[in-house]
Scaffold this motif. Structure first.
Motif, PDB file in Angstrom:
ATOM      1  N   VAL A 280       0.777  -1.383   0.068  1.00 51.71           N
ATOM      2  CA  VAL A 280       0.162   0.047  -0.122  1.00 51.71           C
ATOM      3  C   VAL A 280       1.091   1.213  -0.075  1.00 51.71           C
ATOM      4  O   VAL A 280       1.728   1.312   0.874  1.00 51.71           O
TER       5      VAL A 280
ATOM      6  N   LEU B   4      -9.010  -4.078  -1.567  1.00 53.35           N
ATOM      7  CA  LEU B   4      -7.962  -3.631  -2.209  1.00 53.35           C
ATOM      8  C   LEU B   4      -7.545  -4.222  -3.342  1.00 53.35           C
ATOM      9  O   LEU B   4      -6.612  -3.561  -4.138  1.00 53.35           O
TER      10      LEU B   4
ATOM     11  N   PHE C 244       1.634   4.510   1.014  1.00 51.79           N
ATOM     12  CA  PHE C 244       1.346   5.494   1.501  1.00 51.79           C
ATOM     13  C   PHE C 244       1.957   6.830   1.338  1.00 51.79           C
ATOM     14  O   PHE C 244       1.648   7.987   1.411  1.00 51.79           O
TER      15      PHE C 244
ATOM     16  N   LEU D 244     -15.146   2.570   7.788  1.00 47.83           N
ATOM     17  CA  LEU D 244     -13.842   1.572   7.559  1.00 47.83           C
ATOM     18  C   LEU D 244     -14.087   0.644   8.473  1.00 47.83           C
ATOM     19  O   LEU D 244     -14.007  -0.697   8.126  1.00 47.83           O
TER      20      LEU D 244
ATOM     21  N   LEU E  59     -13.519   6.628   9.394  1.00 48.37           N
ATOM     22  CA  LEU E  59     -12.981   5.565  10.114  1.00 48.37           C
ATOM     23  C   LEU E  59     -13.896   4.647  10.634  1.00 48.37           C
ATOM     24  O   LEU E  59     -13.683   3.583  10.532  1.00 48.37           O
TER      25      LEU E  59
ATOM     26  N   LEU F  31      -8.152   5.753   0.699  1.00 49.88           N
ATOM     27  CA  LEU F  31      -7.678   4.373   1.235  1.00 49.88           C
ATOM     28  C   LEU F  31      -8.955   3.866   1.845  1.00 49.88           C
ATOM     29  O   LEU F  31      -9.202   2.633   1.513  1.00 49.88           O
TER      30      LEU F  31
ATOM     31  N   PHE G 138      -6.295  11.551   1.144  1.00 50.03           N
ATOM     32  CA  PHE G 138      -5.658  10.152   1.022  1.00 50.03           C
ATOM     33  C   PHE G 138      -6.558   9.070   1.869  1.00 50.03           C
ATOM     34  O   PHE G 138      -6.501   7.814   1.513  1.00 50.03           O
ATOM     35  N   VAL G 139      -6.739   9.678   3.238  1.00 53.62           N
ATOM     36  CA  VAL G 139      -7.521   8.836   4.005  1.00 53.62           C
ATOM     37  C   VAL G 139      -8.750   8.282   3.340  1.00 53.62           C
ATOM     38  O   VAL G 139      -9.160   7.160   3.458  1.00 53.62           O
TER      39      VAL G 139
END
Lengths: 283, 358
Positions: free
Chosen positions: A35, A226, A37, A263, A260, A218, A214-215
């Motif tokens: 991944v 993914l 980052f 997720l 979050l 992702l 980006f958060v």
């Protein structure tokens, strides 16, 4: 009702950007199980280059083109210099190295262009409900996503890339240059990532501008699985609209935490993502 | 500190005397010794250096917590700064709203609040692994400080909360400067917490942590509850983070979102990696590096008359380079280097002995 419609439309154009950056993550993850980052930082540097070129020449589109090319090169160099040596190391090593690159590139951007926000233009008129710019963002992302899928599915290059990712040893025996395919994957991903950066940045450009994006990207990639480009694009749009409601009704500051929560809930219920097929975990 | 390492040669001479004391007593004695060293250090240095010593103190406990989580159980957290954020705001709110509470209660509650956050994060994290966990904790680091703007009245918005703590006993006014006293309090708290952490790492729980890190399936087969163990590691790590944040707020008299950026979380991870994953001594080297890289880059910027843009970003660039270089070239960090050096010295000494015997 008016507000709901506005939030939905706003969410769609935001979601397009999450989908694009998420797609960049998925291309790399499929090829190398890494991944990246550093993806937002690669996009950041190319957006700053676009800023400088646009400012110097007065042409938005010249800056745009320079950014995509520069982003691609950055991705290629990153794979060759930093990721290749870690091939046989733990997952933790590649996470930490890409994070290191993120810090370095953000710091370099701050050193060259300062931490203060710079005005970065929209491609088209951005005023009003679902403006010309919003339409442009959504269309570009859909076109790029389609292009990536076509390349993967229907071209000899795509076939080789898939072979290199899924069965490197067999592919090598059959004459596929596996290393080259991985580099091409990183280049493609970085190009898509840079495009997402260019679309996500306006109105202001500063070193941390893409952290939040980006958060969400992702999150979109995880939502879609993914490994799954189509799922990621769908995940990006779903997330964009969902977070737009959260932002509208609870305040924009709560959006990251909402991402979050989403997720965690999704991964708890469906570890392979919303659109992924459950697979036995390899030990 | 890593006497449990299997590579320690079986025939290495045991130090007599030391071995008889129970480990807890040993650790308490070591902590008292360390406290004495700190007191002497603060007495012979100026106020400015005192502040840096105190800063090393609270970073040490934060980095130690992250070492336990990432090094021992293999869970990567990019959101450790979020627990410091919780601790700092707990102290700030308590001092402002409940001034009757003594400082030790404030700090204890900061640690507890951090722990509560860690329990929640850990419960979620127990289902996640590798890049998923890293992404989720990154969201925590980005999202939590933003809440200060949502609850502007309560958390003070982007300016944060400032306050004054009078922790120095009245009798010591004029004898001990306030900052020196604060440094002592910081290190006393850090050492008390470290005694707990060291005991956990060396004890049964530490072995459970390592078992989960090395092979989850094998650990589960041998009767370890993997999920619970991961949550426990998050809890301990977050308690350390909360305490660190509380101590930072106490020392600086302020809690503001700008101090708890994702960059803080990443630099804490850089400290863990630089010190040496999995070693608590490494946490000390990492914490010292964190404070002194910042200080040196400021000095360097002054000396070279670098402009503020370069100067402000220099520490971050350094942390990033550290992460990359250490992983590529020195995966075991500073503490790994020390261990190799010690092994080398021992082998040369043994060789010498053998030569003399024959």
């Amino acid at each position: 009702m008016q507000e709901f419609l506005d939030l939905t439309l706003g969410g769609i154009s935001a979601g397009a950007v999450y989908a694009a950056l998420g797609l960049a993550l998925v291309i790399i993850y499929r090829a190398t199980r890494v991944v990246n980052f550093a993806q937002p930082a690669l996009a950041l540097i190319s957006t700053y280059l676009a800023y400088s070129v646009t400012k110097g020449t007065g042409s938005y589109w010249l800056g745009f083109a320079v950014a995509i090319v520069a982003g691609t090169l950055l991705g290629v160099v990153t794979e060759r210099l930093l990721i290749r040596p870690l091939r046989h190391r733990s997952e933790l090593s590649s996470i930490i190295v890409t994070l290191g690159l993120l810090l370095v590139l953000q710091a370099i951007a701050g050193m060259i262009w300062s931490n203060e926000p710079l005005a970065y233009p929209y491609a088209f008129d951005f005023v009003g409900r679902f403006s010309a710019n919003d339409l442009f963002v959504v269309l570009v992302v859909l076109a790029i996503a389609a292009l990536v899928l076509v390349v993967f599915k229907y071209t000899p290059l795509g076939l080789r890339m898939r072979a290199a990712a899924f069965a490197p040893d067999v592919a090598r025996t059959l004459g596929v240059r596996v290393g080259l395919m991985l580099t091409v994957g990183w280049g493609m991903a970085a190009a898509v990532g840079s495009l997402a950066g260019l679309l996500a940045t306006p109105p202001f450009l500063f070193p941390n501008v893409l952290d939040g994006v980006f958060v969400y990207a992702l999150t979109a990639a995880v939502l879609g699985g993914l490994d799954n480009p189509l799922g990621t694009i769908a995940g990006g749009f779903v997330l964009g609209v969902g977070l737009s409601y959260v932002s509208g009704y609870f305040g924009p500051e709560t959006v990251t935490i909402a991402a979050l929560v989403i997720l965690v809930i999704v991964l708890t219920l469906r570890p392979a993502g919303l659109f992924g097929r459950a697979k036995a975990r390899r030990v | 500190m890593r006497t449990s390492l299997p590579e320690a040669p079986a025939g290495s001479p045991a130090r007599p005397g030391n071995r008889r004391l129970p480990p807890l007593v040993l650790h308490i004695l070591a902590a008292l010794g360390a406290l004495a060293v700190i007191v002497v250090l603060t007495l012979v240095t100026d106020e400015f250096t005192n502040l840096r010593i105190a800063t090393v103190g609270y970073y040490l406990i934060a980095v130690a917590g992250l070492t336990l989580l990432t090094g021992l159980t293999g869970q990567v957290s990019l959101g450790h700064g979020a627990f410091m954020f919780i601790g700092a705001y707990t102290v700030a709110l308590l001092v402002r709203r409940v001034p009757a509470f003594p400082l030790w209660a404030d700090l204890l509650l900061a640690a507890a609040a951090g722990g509560l956050g860690g329990l929640l994060a850990g419960a979620a994290a127990a289902r996640l692994r590798g890049p998923y966990l890293a992404g989720a904790t990154l969201a925590l680091a980005v999202g939590l400080p933003a809440l200060t703007r949502r609850f502007q009245d309560f958390l003070g918005g982007s300016n944060g909360l400032s306050f004054t703590v009078h922790s120095r006993p009245a009798g010591l006014a004029g004898v001990v400067p306030e900052l020196r006293w604060q440094t002592w309090i910081v290190w006393l708290s850090v050492l008390v917490a470290l005694v707990f952490v060291v005991n956990i790492v060396r004890g049964k729980l530490g072995r459970t942590f390592r078992a989960v890190r090395d092979d989850e399936v094998a650990a589960a087969l041998s009767g370890i509850h993997v999920g619970r163990t991961k949550i426990l590691a998050f809890l301990v790590s977050a308690v350390c983070g909360g305490l660190a944040g509380g101590l930072q707020a106490y020392l600086l008299g302020t809690a503001a979102p700008g101090s708890f950026t994702p960059a803080l979380s990443l630099s804490l991870l850089a400290a863990v990696v630089l010190g040496g994953l999995g070693s608590l001594w490494g946490a000390l080297w990492g914490a010292i590096a964190l404070v002194y890289f910042q200080a040196w880059s400021e000095d360097l910027a002054d000396a070279l008359h670098l402009n503020t843009d370069v100067a402000n970003n220099l520490p971050l660039a350094v942390y990033g380079v550290i992460l990359i270089v250490v992983v590529l070239a020195f995966p075991r960090g500073i503490q790994g280097g020390f261990q190799r050096l010690r092994g080398l010295l021992r082998r040369t000494a043994e060789k010498k002995e053998n030569h003399e015997n024959h």
